[in-house]
Enzyme design. Structure first.
Site, PDB file in Angstrom:
ATOM      1  N   GLU A   1     -26.657  18.622  52.152  1.00 55.82           N
ATOM      2  CA  GLU A   1     -26.884  18.196  50.871  1.00 55.82           C
ATOM      3  C   GLU A   1     -29.137  18.026  50.590  1.00 55.82           C
ATOM      4  O   GLU A   1     -29.342  16.920  49.947  1.00 55.82           O
ATOM      5  CB  GLU A   1     -26.180  16.807  50.035  1.00 55.82           C
TER       6      GLU A   1
ATOM      7  N   HIS B   1     -24.977  10.479  46.494  1.00 52.58           N
ATOM      8  CA  HIS B   1     -25.720  11.370  47.040  1.00 52.58           C
ATOM      9  C   HIS B   1     -26.162   9.682  47.767  1.00 52.58           C
ATOM     10  O   HIS B   1     -26.371   9.171  47.285  1.00 52.58           O
ATOM     11  CB  HIS B   1     -26.820  11.991  46.808  1.00 52.58           C
TER      12      HIS B   1
ATOM     13  N   CYS C   1     -34.811  11.811  43.263  1.00 51.38           N
ATOM     14  CA  CYS C   1     -34.049  13.191  43.144  1.00 51.38           C
ATOM     15  C   CYS C   1     -34.770  13.879  42.800  1.00 51.38           C
ATOM     16  O   CYS C   1     -35.310  15.679  43.255  1.00 51.38           O
ATOM     17  CB  CYS C   1     -32.655  13.296  41.863  1.00 51.38           C
TER      18      CYS C   1
END
EC number: 3.5.3.23
Length: 448
Positions: free
Chosen positions: A174, A250, A371
């Site tokens: 990721e 995450h 993000c």
């Protein structure tokens, strides 16, 4: 030579919508099917970029992906003209059309993992595009991501690009959302910190029970090998499976690091003391002094951390050595979180100031300030080698704002995704954007 940590923020694409595609992401799921405002989303992101530039930080911009992704739909059996492909998907498989229209590439913390030249064996900055194989709508991003990064960081003397890892669950990657780096100075060798949710091949490691662990230990190890990192400059840590099951999909939802500082929640990791000791020891050997700031669960619960995105913040170094925390408006709206932050800045510690940004359009889809940015540490020579078209300036901000006003809709619902006109609008906008950012041909419609 002076070095910088440059934040490259993702420009929100014209198809920004609330598809509820991300199982394990509480905000994404809870706002599914609502009407979105792509224009507002893009402008909110640009305002954050300009604000950081105005504060003296070097700020860049990362282009969005081509959406709807007609090629992805063709790979799933739809045929005819591009308009017919979209109409068929809308009629027979609406979830696939929604996935092919996702603007999730705005969250460029998932675009790639980046290792600066001070850490790598060949002295170049290394990029590995993330395969994002846990979610179909994101797994289709990496080919374009690689082309865009290649157009931004094109000089092979300074930059090395690696293809995404094999697109299987064992190598689920990721990107930078599960990676940070500790260093005394951005231009000096540092300790790269890889956080994983499970091991693909070793059953002794615990794993979450409710939501998937998107990052494997094996993927993190592979990226470290590709980048030529030394063992004494790497620390691997397992995220607490319980917080993954609480919606921490995450690591950048429960911890953030910068310079010599890790800001994290008490429940973020497994074997926390061992991990902190390893970080302290390895950074110490490089001349640094590792420091940790732990947020106690008694003051901020994991639920409040997820709801407010306290840790999905940007921790930035000021010229005077102090640090600034960039948080979303949701932190101010949460009484317990805001009370903690007020106490933190008043304590006289390293984090002296908190700045609040309204990123509601992104937040409702499950993405906060962290993000939206990919961090790239660059020395002066490397920064000079970056495509200048992607470095934020006042004129570029004005140009991009006008571009958004010209091309973006101010409302988008799921039914609008079936409109063939939307595809034409998006391609027209992106074709113009590649000229503004001087990227050349990076999108499938420009290449094929």
């Amino acid at each position: 030579m002076k070095s910088y940590e440059v934040n490259f923020d993702g420009l929100v694409g014209p198809t920004h919508n609330y598809g509820g595609l991300s199982y394990g992401n509480v905000a994404s799921q809870s706002n599914s099917q609502q009407s979105s405002n792509p224009k507002e989303a893009a402008l909110q992101g640009l305002q954050k970029m300009k604000a950081l530039m105005d504060m003296g930080f070097v700020q860049g911009v990362l282009a969005p992906q081509e959406r709807p992704d007609v090629a992805a739909l063709r790979n799933l059996g739809f045929s005819g003209t591009d308009a017919q492909v979209i109409q068929q998907a809308a009629k027979h498989a609406m979830p696939l059309l929604v996935a092919s229209c996702s603007a999730s590439s705005m969250w460029v913390a998932n675009a790639a993992t980046v290792s600066p030249s001070a850490d790598t064996a060949d002295g170049r900055v290394h990029f590995t595009a993330a395969n994002l194989n846990c979610k179909y709508h994101r797994s289709i991003e990496h080919p374009t991501t690689s082309r865009v990064l290649g157009a931004m960081f094109a000089d092979q003397k300074h930059f090395a690009h690696h293809a995404a890892l094999p697109a299987v669950a064992q190598f689920g990657d990721e990107g930078a959302a599960n990676h940070t780096r500790f260093c005394r100075d951005y231009g000096e060798a540092g300790v790269e910190f890889f956080v994983y949710g499970r091991s693909a091949f070793d059953t002794r490691y615990p794993a979450p029970q409710k939501y998937p662990a998107r990052q494997t230990l094996e993927a993190s190890q592979a990226v470290a090998r590709l980048h030529g990192l030394q063992d004494d400059g790497v620390v691997y840590a397992q995220q607490n499976p319980a917080v993954i099951d609480a919606g921490v999909f995450h690591n950048d939802v429960i911890a953030v690091g910068n310079g010599e500082v890790l800001f994290y929640h008490e429940d973020a990791f497994l074997n926390t003391e061992q991990m902190l000791g390893e970080l302290h020891g390895k950074l110490g050997k490089l001349g640094g002094h590792f420091q940790s700031v732990c947020v106690p669960r008694a003051q901020v619960s994991v639920e409040d951390a997820v709801r407010s995105y306290l840790f999905n913040s940007q921790l930035l170094s000021r010229a005077d050595g102090s640090m600034l925390l960039i948080v979303p408006e949701e932190c101010r709206a949460n009484e317990r979180v805001w009370q903690y932050l007020q106490g933190l800045t008043a304590s006289g510690g390293l984090i002296r100031e908190v700045k609040v940004f309204d990123l509601k359009q992104s937040m409702q889809n499950g993405g906060g300030p962290a993000c939206l940015r990919l961090r790239v540490a660059l020395n002066e020579t490397e920064l000079a080698a970056v495509n200048p078209g992607v470095i934020m300036t006042a004129p570029l901000y004005d140009t991009l704002t006008q571009w958004v006003d010209k091309h973006y809709r101010d409302s988008l619902r799921e039914t609008d995704l079936a409109d063939p006109q939307l595809l034409l609008e998006c391609r027209t906008a992106l074709d113009e954007l590649t000229q503004i950012l001087k990227l050349g041909s990076v999108y499938p419609f420009q290449i094929n």
